[in-house]
Design a protein around this motif. Structure first.
Motif, PDB file in Angstrom:
ATOM      1  N   SER A  16      -7.841  -2.141  15.627  1.00 35.11           N
ATOM      2  CA  SER A  16      -8.444  -1.360  14.670  1.00 35.11           C
ATOM      3  C   SER A  16      -9.862  -1.585  14.458  1.00 35.11           C
ATOM      4  O   SER A  16     -10.608  -1.654  15.173  1.00 35.11           O
ATOM      5  CB  SER A  16      -7.160  -1.379  13.338  1.00 35.11           C
ATOM      6  OG  SER A  16      -7.806  -0.134  12.492  1.00 35.11           O
ATOM      7  N   ALA A  17      -9.896  -2.107  13.061  1.00 35.87           N
ATOM      8  CA  ALA A  17     -11.518  -2.165  12.611  1.00 35.87           C
ATOM      9  C   ALA A  17     -12.007  -3.336  13.359  1.00 35.87           C
ATOM     10  O   ALA A  17     -13.206  -3.554  13.658  1.00 35.87           O
ATOM     11  CB  ALA A  17     -11.345  -2.375  11.215  1.00 35.87           C
ATOM     12  N   SER A  90      -7.450   4.974   2.201  1.00 38.30           N
ATOM     13  CA  SER A  90      -8.435   6.058   2.464  1.00 38.30           C
ATOM     14  C   SER A  90      -9.706   5.670   2.681  1.00 38.30           C
ATOM     15  O   SER A  90     -10.563   6.841   2.916  1.00 38.30           O
ATOM     16  CB  SER A  90      -8.233   6.979   1.267  1.00 38.30           C
ATOM     17  OG  SER A  90      -8.593   6.483  -0.036  1.00 38.30           O
ATOM     18  N   ARG A  92     -12.706   4.681   4.697  1.00 38.03           N
ATOM     19  CA  ARG A  92     -13.352   4.489   6.036  1.00 38.03           C
ATOM     20  C   ARG A  92     -14.022   3.354   6.075  1.00 38.03           C
ATOM     21  O   ARG A  92     -14.919   3.119   5.460  1.00 38.03           O
ATOM     22  CB  ARG A  92     -14.138   5.818   6.417  1.00 38.03           C
ATOM     23  CG  ARG A  92     -13.133   7.144   6.649  1.00 38.03           C
ATOM     24  CD  ARG A  92     -13.926   8.226   7.157  1.00 38.03           C
ATOM     25  NE  ARG A  92     -13.107   9.675   7.357  1.00 38.03           N
ATOM     26  CZ  ARG A  92     -12.409   9.830   8.260  1.00 38.03           C
ATOM     27  NH1 ARG A  92     -12.373   9.065   9.419  1.00 38.03           N
ATOM     28  NH2 ARG A  92     -11.788  10.769   8.207  1.00 38.03           N
ATOM     29  N   THR A  93     -13.968   2.461   7.108  1.00 33.34           N
ATOM     30  CA  THR A  93     -14.652   1.435   7.312  1.00 33.34           C
ATOM     31  C   THR A  93     -15.355   1.441   8.912  1.00 33.34           C
ATOM     32  O   THR A  93     -14.723   1.953   9.611  1.00 33.34           O
ATOM     33  CB  THR A  93     -13.807   0.181   7.039  1.00 33.34           C
ATOM     34  OG1 THR A  93     -12.642   0.054   8.039  1.00 33.34           O
ATOM     35  CG2 THR A  93     -13.240  -0.084   5.795  1.00 33.34           C
ATOM     36  N   SER A  94     -16.379   0.831   8.841  1.00 34.71           N
ATOM     37  CA  SER A  94     -17.134   0.719  10.193  1.00 34.71           C
ATOM     38  C   SER A  94     -17.527  -0.555  10.256  1.00 34.71           C
ATOM     39  O   SER A  94     -18.407  -1.346   9.369  1.00 34.71           O
ATOM     40  CB  SER A  94     -18.318   1.633  10.117  1.00 34.71           C
ATOM     41  OG  SER A  94     -18.911   1.657  11.452  1.00 34.71           O
ATOM     42  N   GLN A  99     -14.067   1.407  13.788  1.00 33.27           N
ATOM     43  CA  GLN A  99     -13.938   1.968  12.834  1.00 33.27           C
ATOM     44  C   GLN A  99     -12.304   1.830  12.324  1.00 33.27           C
ATOM     45  O   GLN A  99     -11.479   1.699  13.182  1.00 33.27           O
ATOM     46  CB  GLN A  99     -14.231   3.507  12.562  1.00 33.27           C
ATOM     47  CG  GLN A  99     -15.610   3.668  12.840  1.00 33.27           C
ATOM     48  CD  GLN A  99     -16.057   5.193  13.095  1.00 33.27           C
ATOM     49  OE1 GLN A  99     -15.020   5.992  13.160  1.00 33.27           O
ATOM     50  NE2 GLN A  99     -17.526   5.479  12.974  1.00 33.27           N
ATOM     51  N   GLY A 100     -12.191   1.975  11.282  1.00 34.45           N
ATOM     52  CA  GLY A 100     -10.548   1.814  10.620  1.00 34.45           C
ATOM     53  C   GLY A 100     -10.602   2.449   9.128  1.00 34.45           C
ATOM     54  O   GLY A 100     -11.509   2.828   8.815  1.00 34.45           O
ATOM     55  N   LEU A 101      -9.408   2.294   8.508  1.00 34.31           N
ATOM     56  CA  LEU A 101      -9.197   2.621   7.028  1.00 34.31           C
ATOM     57  C   LEU A 101      -8.799   1.254   6.344  1.00 34.31           C
ATOM     58  O   LEU A 101      -8.201   0.307   6.634  1.00 34.31           O
ATOM     59  CB  LEU A 101      -7.973   3.767   7.175  1.00 34.31           C
ATOM     60  CG  LEU A 101      -8.530   5.281   7.572  1.00 34.31           C
ATOM     61  CD1 LEU A 101      -7.159   5.883   7.789  1.00 34.31           C
ATOM     62  CD2 LEU A 101      -9.570   5.925   6.667  1.00 34.31           C
ATOM     63  N   SER A 125      -7.236  -4.361   4.603  1.00 34.74           N
ATOM     64  CA  SER A 125      -7.036  -3.670   5.740  1.00 34.74           C
ATOM     65  C   SER A 125      -5.361  -3.218   5.818  1.00 34.74           C
ATOM     66  O   SER A 125      -4.524  -3.696   5.101  1.00 34.74           O
ATOM     67  CB  SER A 125      -7.261  -4.658   7.051  1.00 34.74           C
ATOM     68  OG  SER A 125      -6.385  -5.486   6.772  1.00 34.74           O
TER      69      SER A 125
END
Length: 158
Positions: A16-17, A90, A92-94, A99-101, A125
Motif C-alpha cells: 500500500s502506502a 478516509s 489520502r496519503t502520499s 498512495q494509500g488511506l 495506516s
C-alpha cells in the motif's frame, strides 16, 4: 552474535502506502542525557530509529523529516489502545513509495527519550499497509533544536 555487533538487516515488504520492499534495521534505543532531550545513533541502513512510548506502550519508529505528520502502523495503534478497527480510513496519503488511506486520531501521550507530548495528532495506516511507524514534522517541528552530527541525532524540546 557478540553484544557489540548490530543485528543483520531483514527485508520488510511495505504494501500500500509503502509499496516498495525496503531494508529496515533493528531500531536503536534512545539514549537520554537529561529531561527534554533525546539522542539516537544512525542505523546501518542510514536512518534514525527510536523506541517511543505511545500511550505508555513501546513502539519502534523511524525518524522521517520528510513526513508531515506522525504515522502509526495499524499494529502499533492497536497496541497503544487506539482501537483502529473503529477508525475511518478516509485520509489520502502520499509518500515516496505510493498512495494509500489513513485515519486521523490522537495519542494521549507520545514520549521519545526525555521528551513528552500530550494530545498528539496522528495518522493510522490500514491493516498491513505499514510495518513501522514514522516520527514526522508534527513532532520534530515542536523541538527547539534538532540536529545530526557525526552519526548521532540530538533532539531538544522547548
Amino acid at each position: 552474535m557478540a553484544a557489540a555487533q548490530e543485528p543483520s538487516l531483514p527485508k520488510v515488504n511495505r504494501p500500500s502506502a509503502f509499496a516498495q520492499p525496503v531494508m529496515q534495521a533493528a531500531p536503536v534505543a534512545v539514549m537520554v542525557n537529561r529531561p527534554g532531550q533525546a539522542r539516537t545513533k544512525r542505523s546501518r541502513d542510514g536512518h534514525f530509529y527510536v523506541t517511543a512510548s505511545l500511550n505508555s506502550t513501546a513502539a519502534s519508529m523511524m525518524v522521517d523529516t520528510g513526513a508531515s505528520g506522525i504515522f502509526l502502523s495499524h499494529d502499533d495503534a492497536a497496541r497503544a489502545g487506539l482501537n483502529p478497527e473503529s477508525l475511518n480510513f478516509s485520509v489520502r496519503t502520499s509518500t515516496a513509495n505510493g498512495q494509500g488511506l489513513a485515519a486521523r486520531t490522537r495519542l494521549s501521550t507520545l514520549t521519545v527519550g526525555g521528551i513528552t507530548r500530550h494530545d498528539v495528532p496522528v495518522l493510522v495506516s490500514q491493516p498491513g499497509a505499514a510495518s513501522i511507524s514514522l516520527l514526522g514534522q508534527t513532532f520534530l517541528s515542536q523541538l527547539s533544536t534538532f540536529q545530526v552530527t557525526g552519526g548521532e541525532m540530538v533532539m531538544v524540546a522547548d
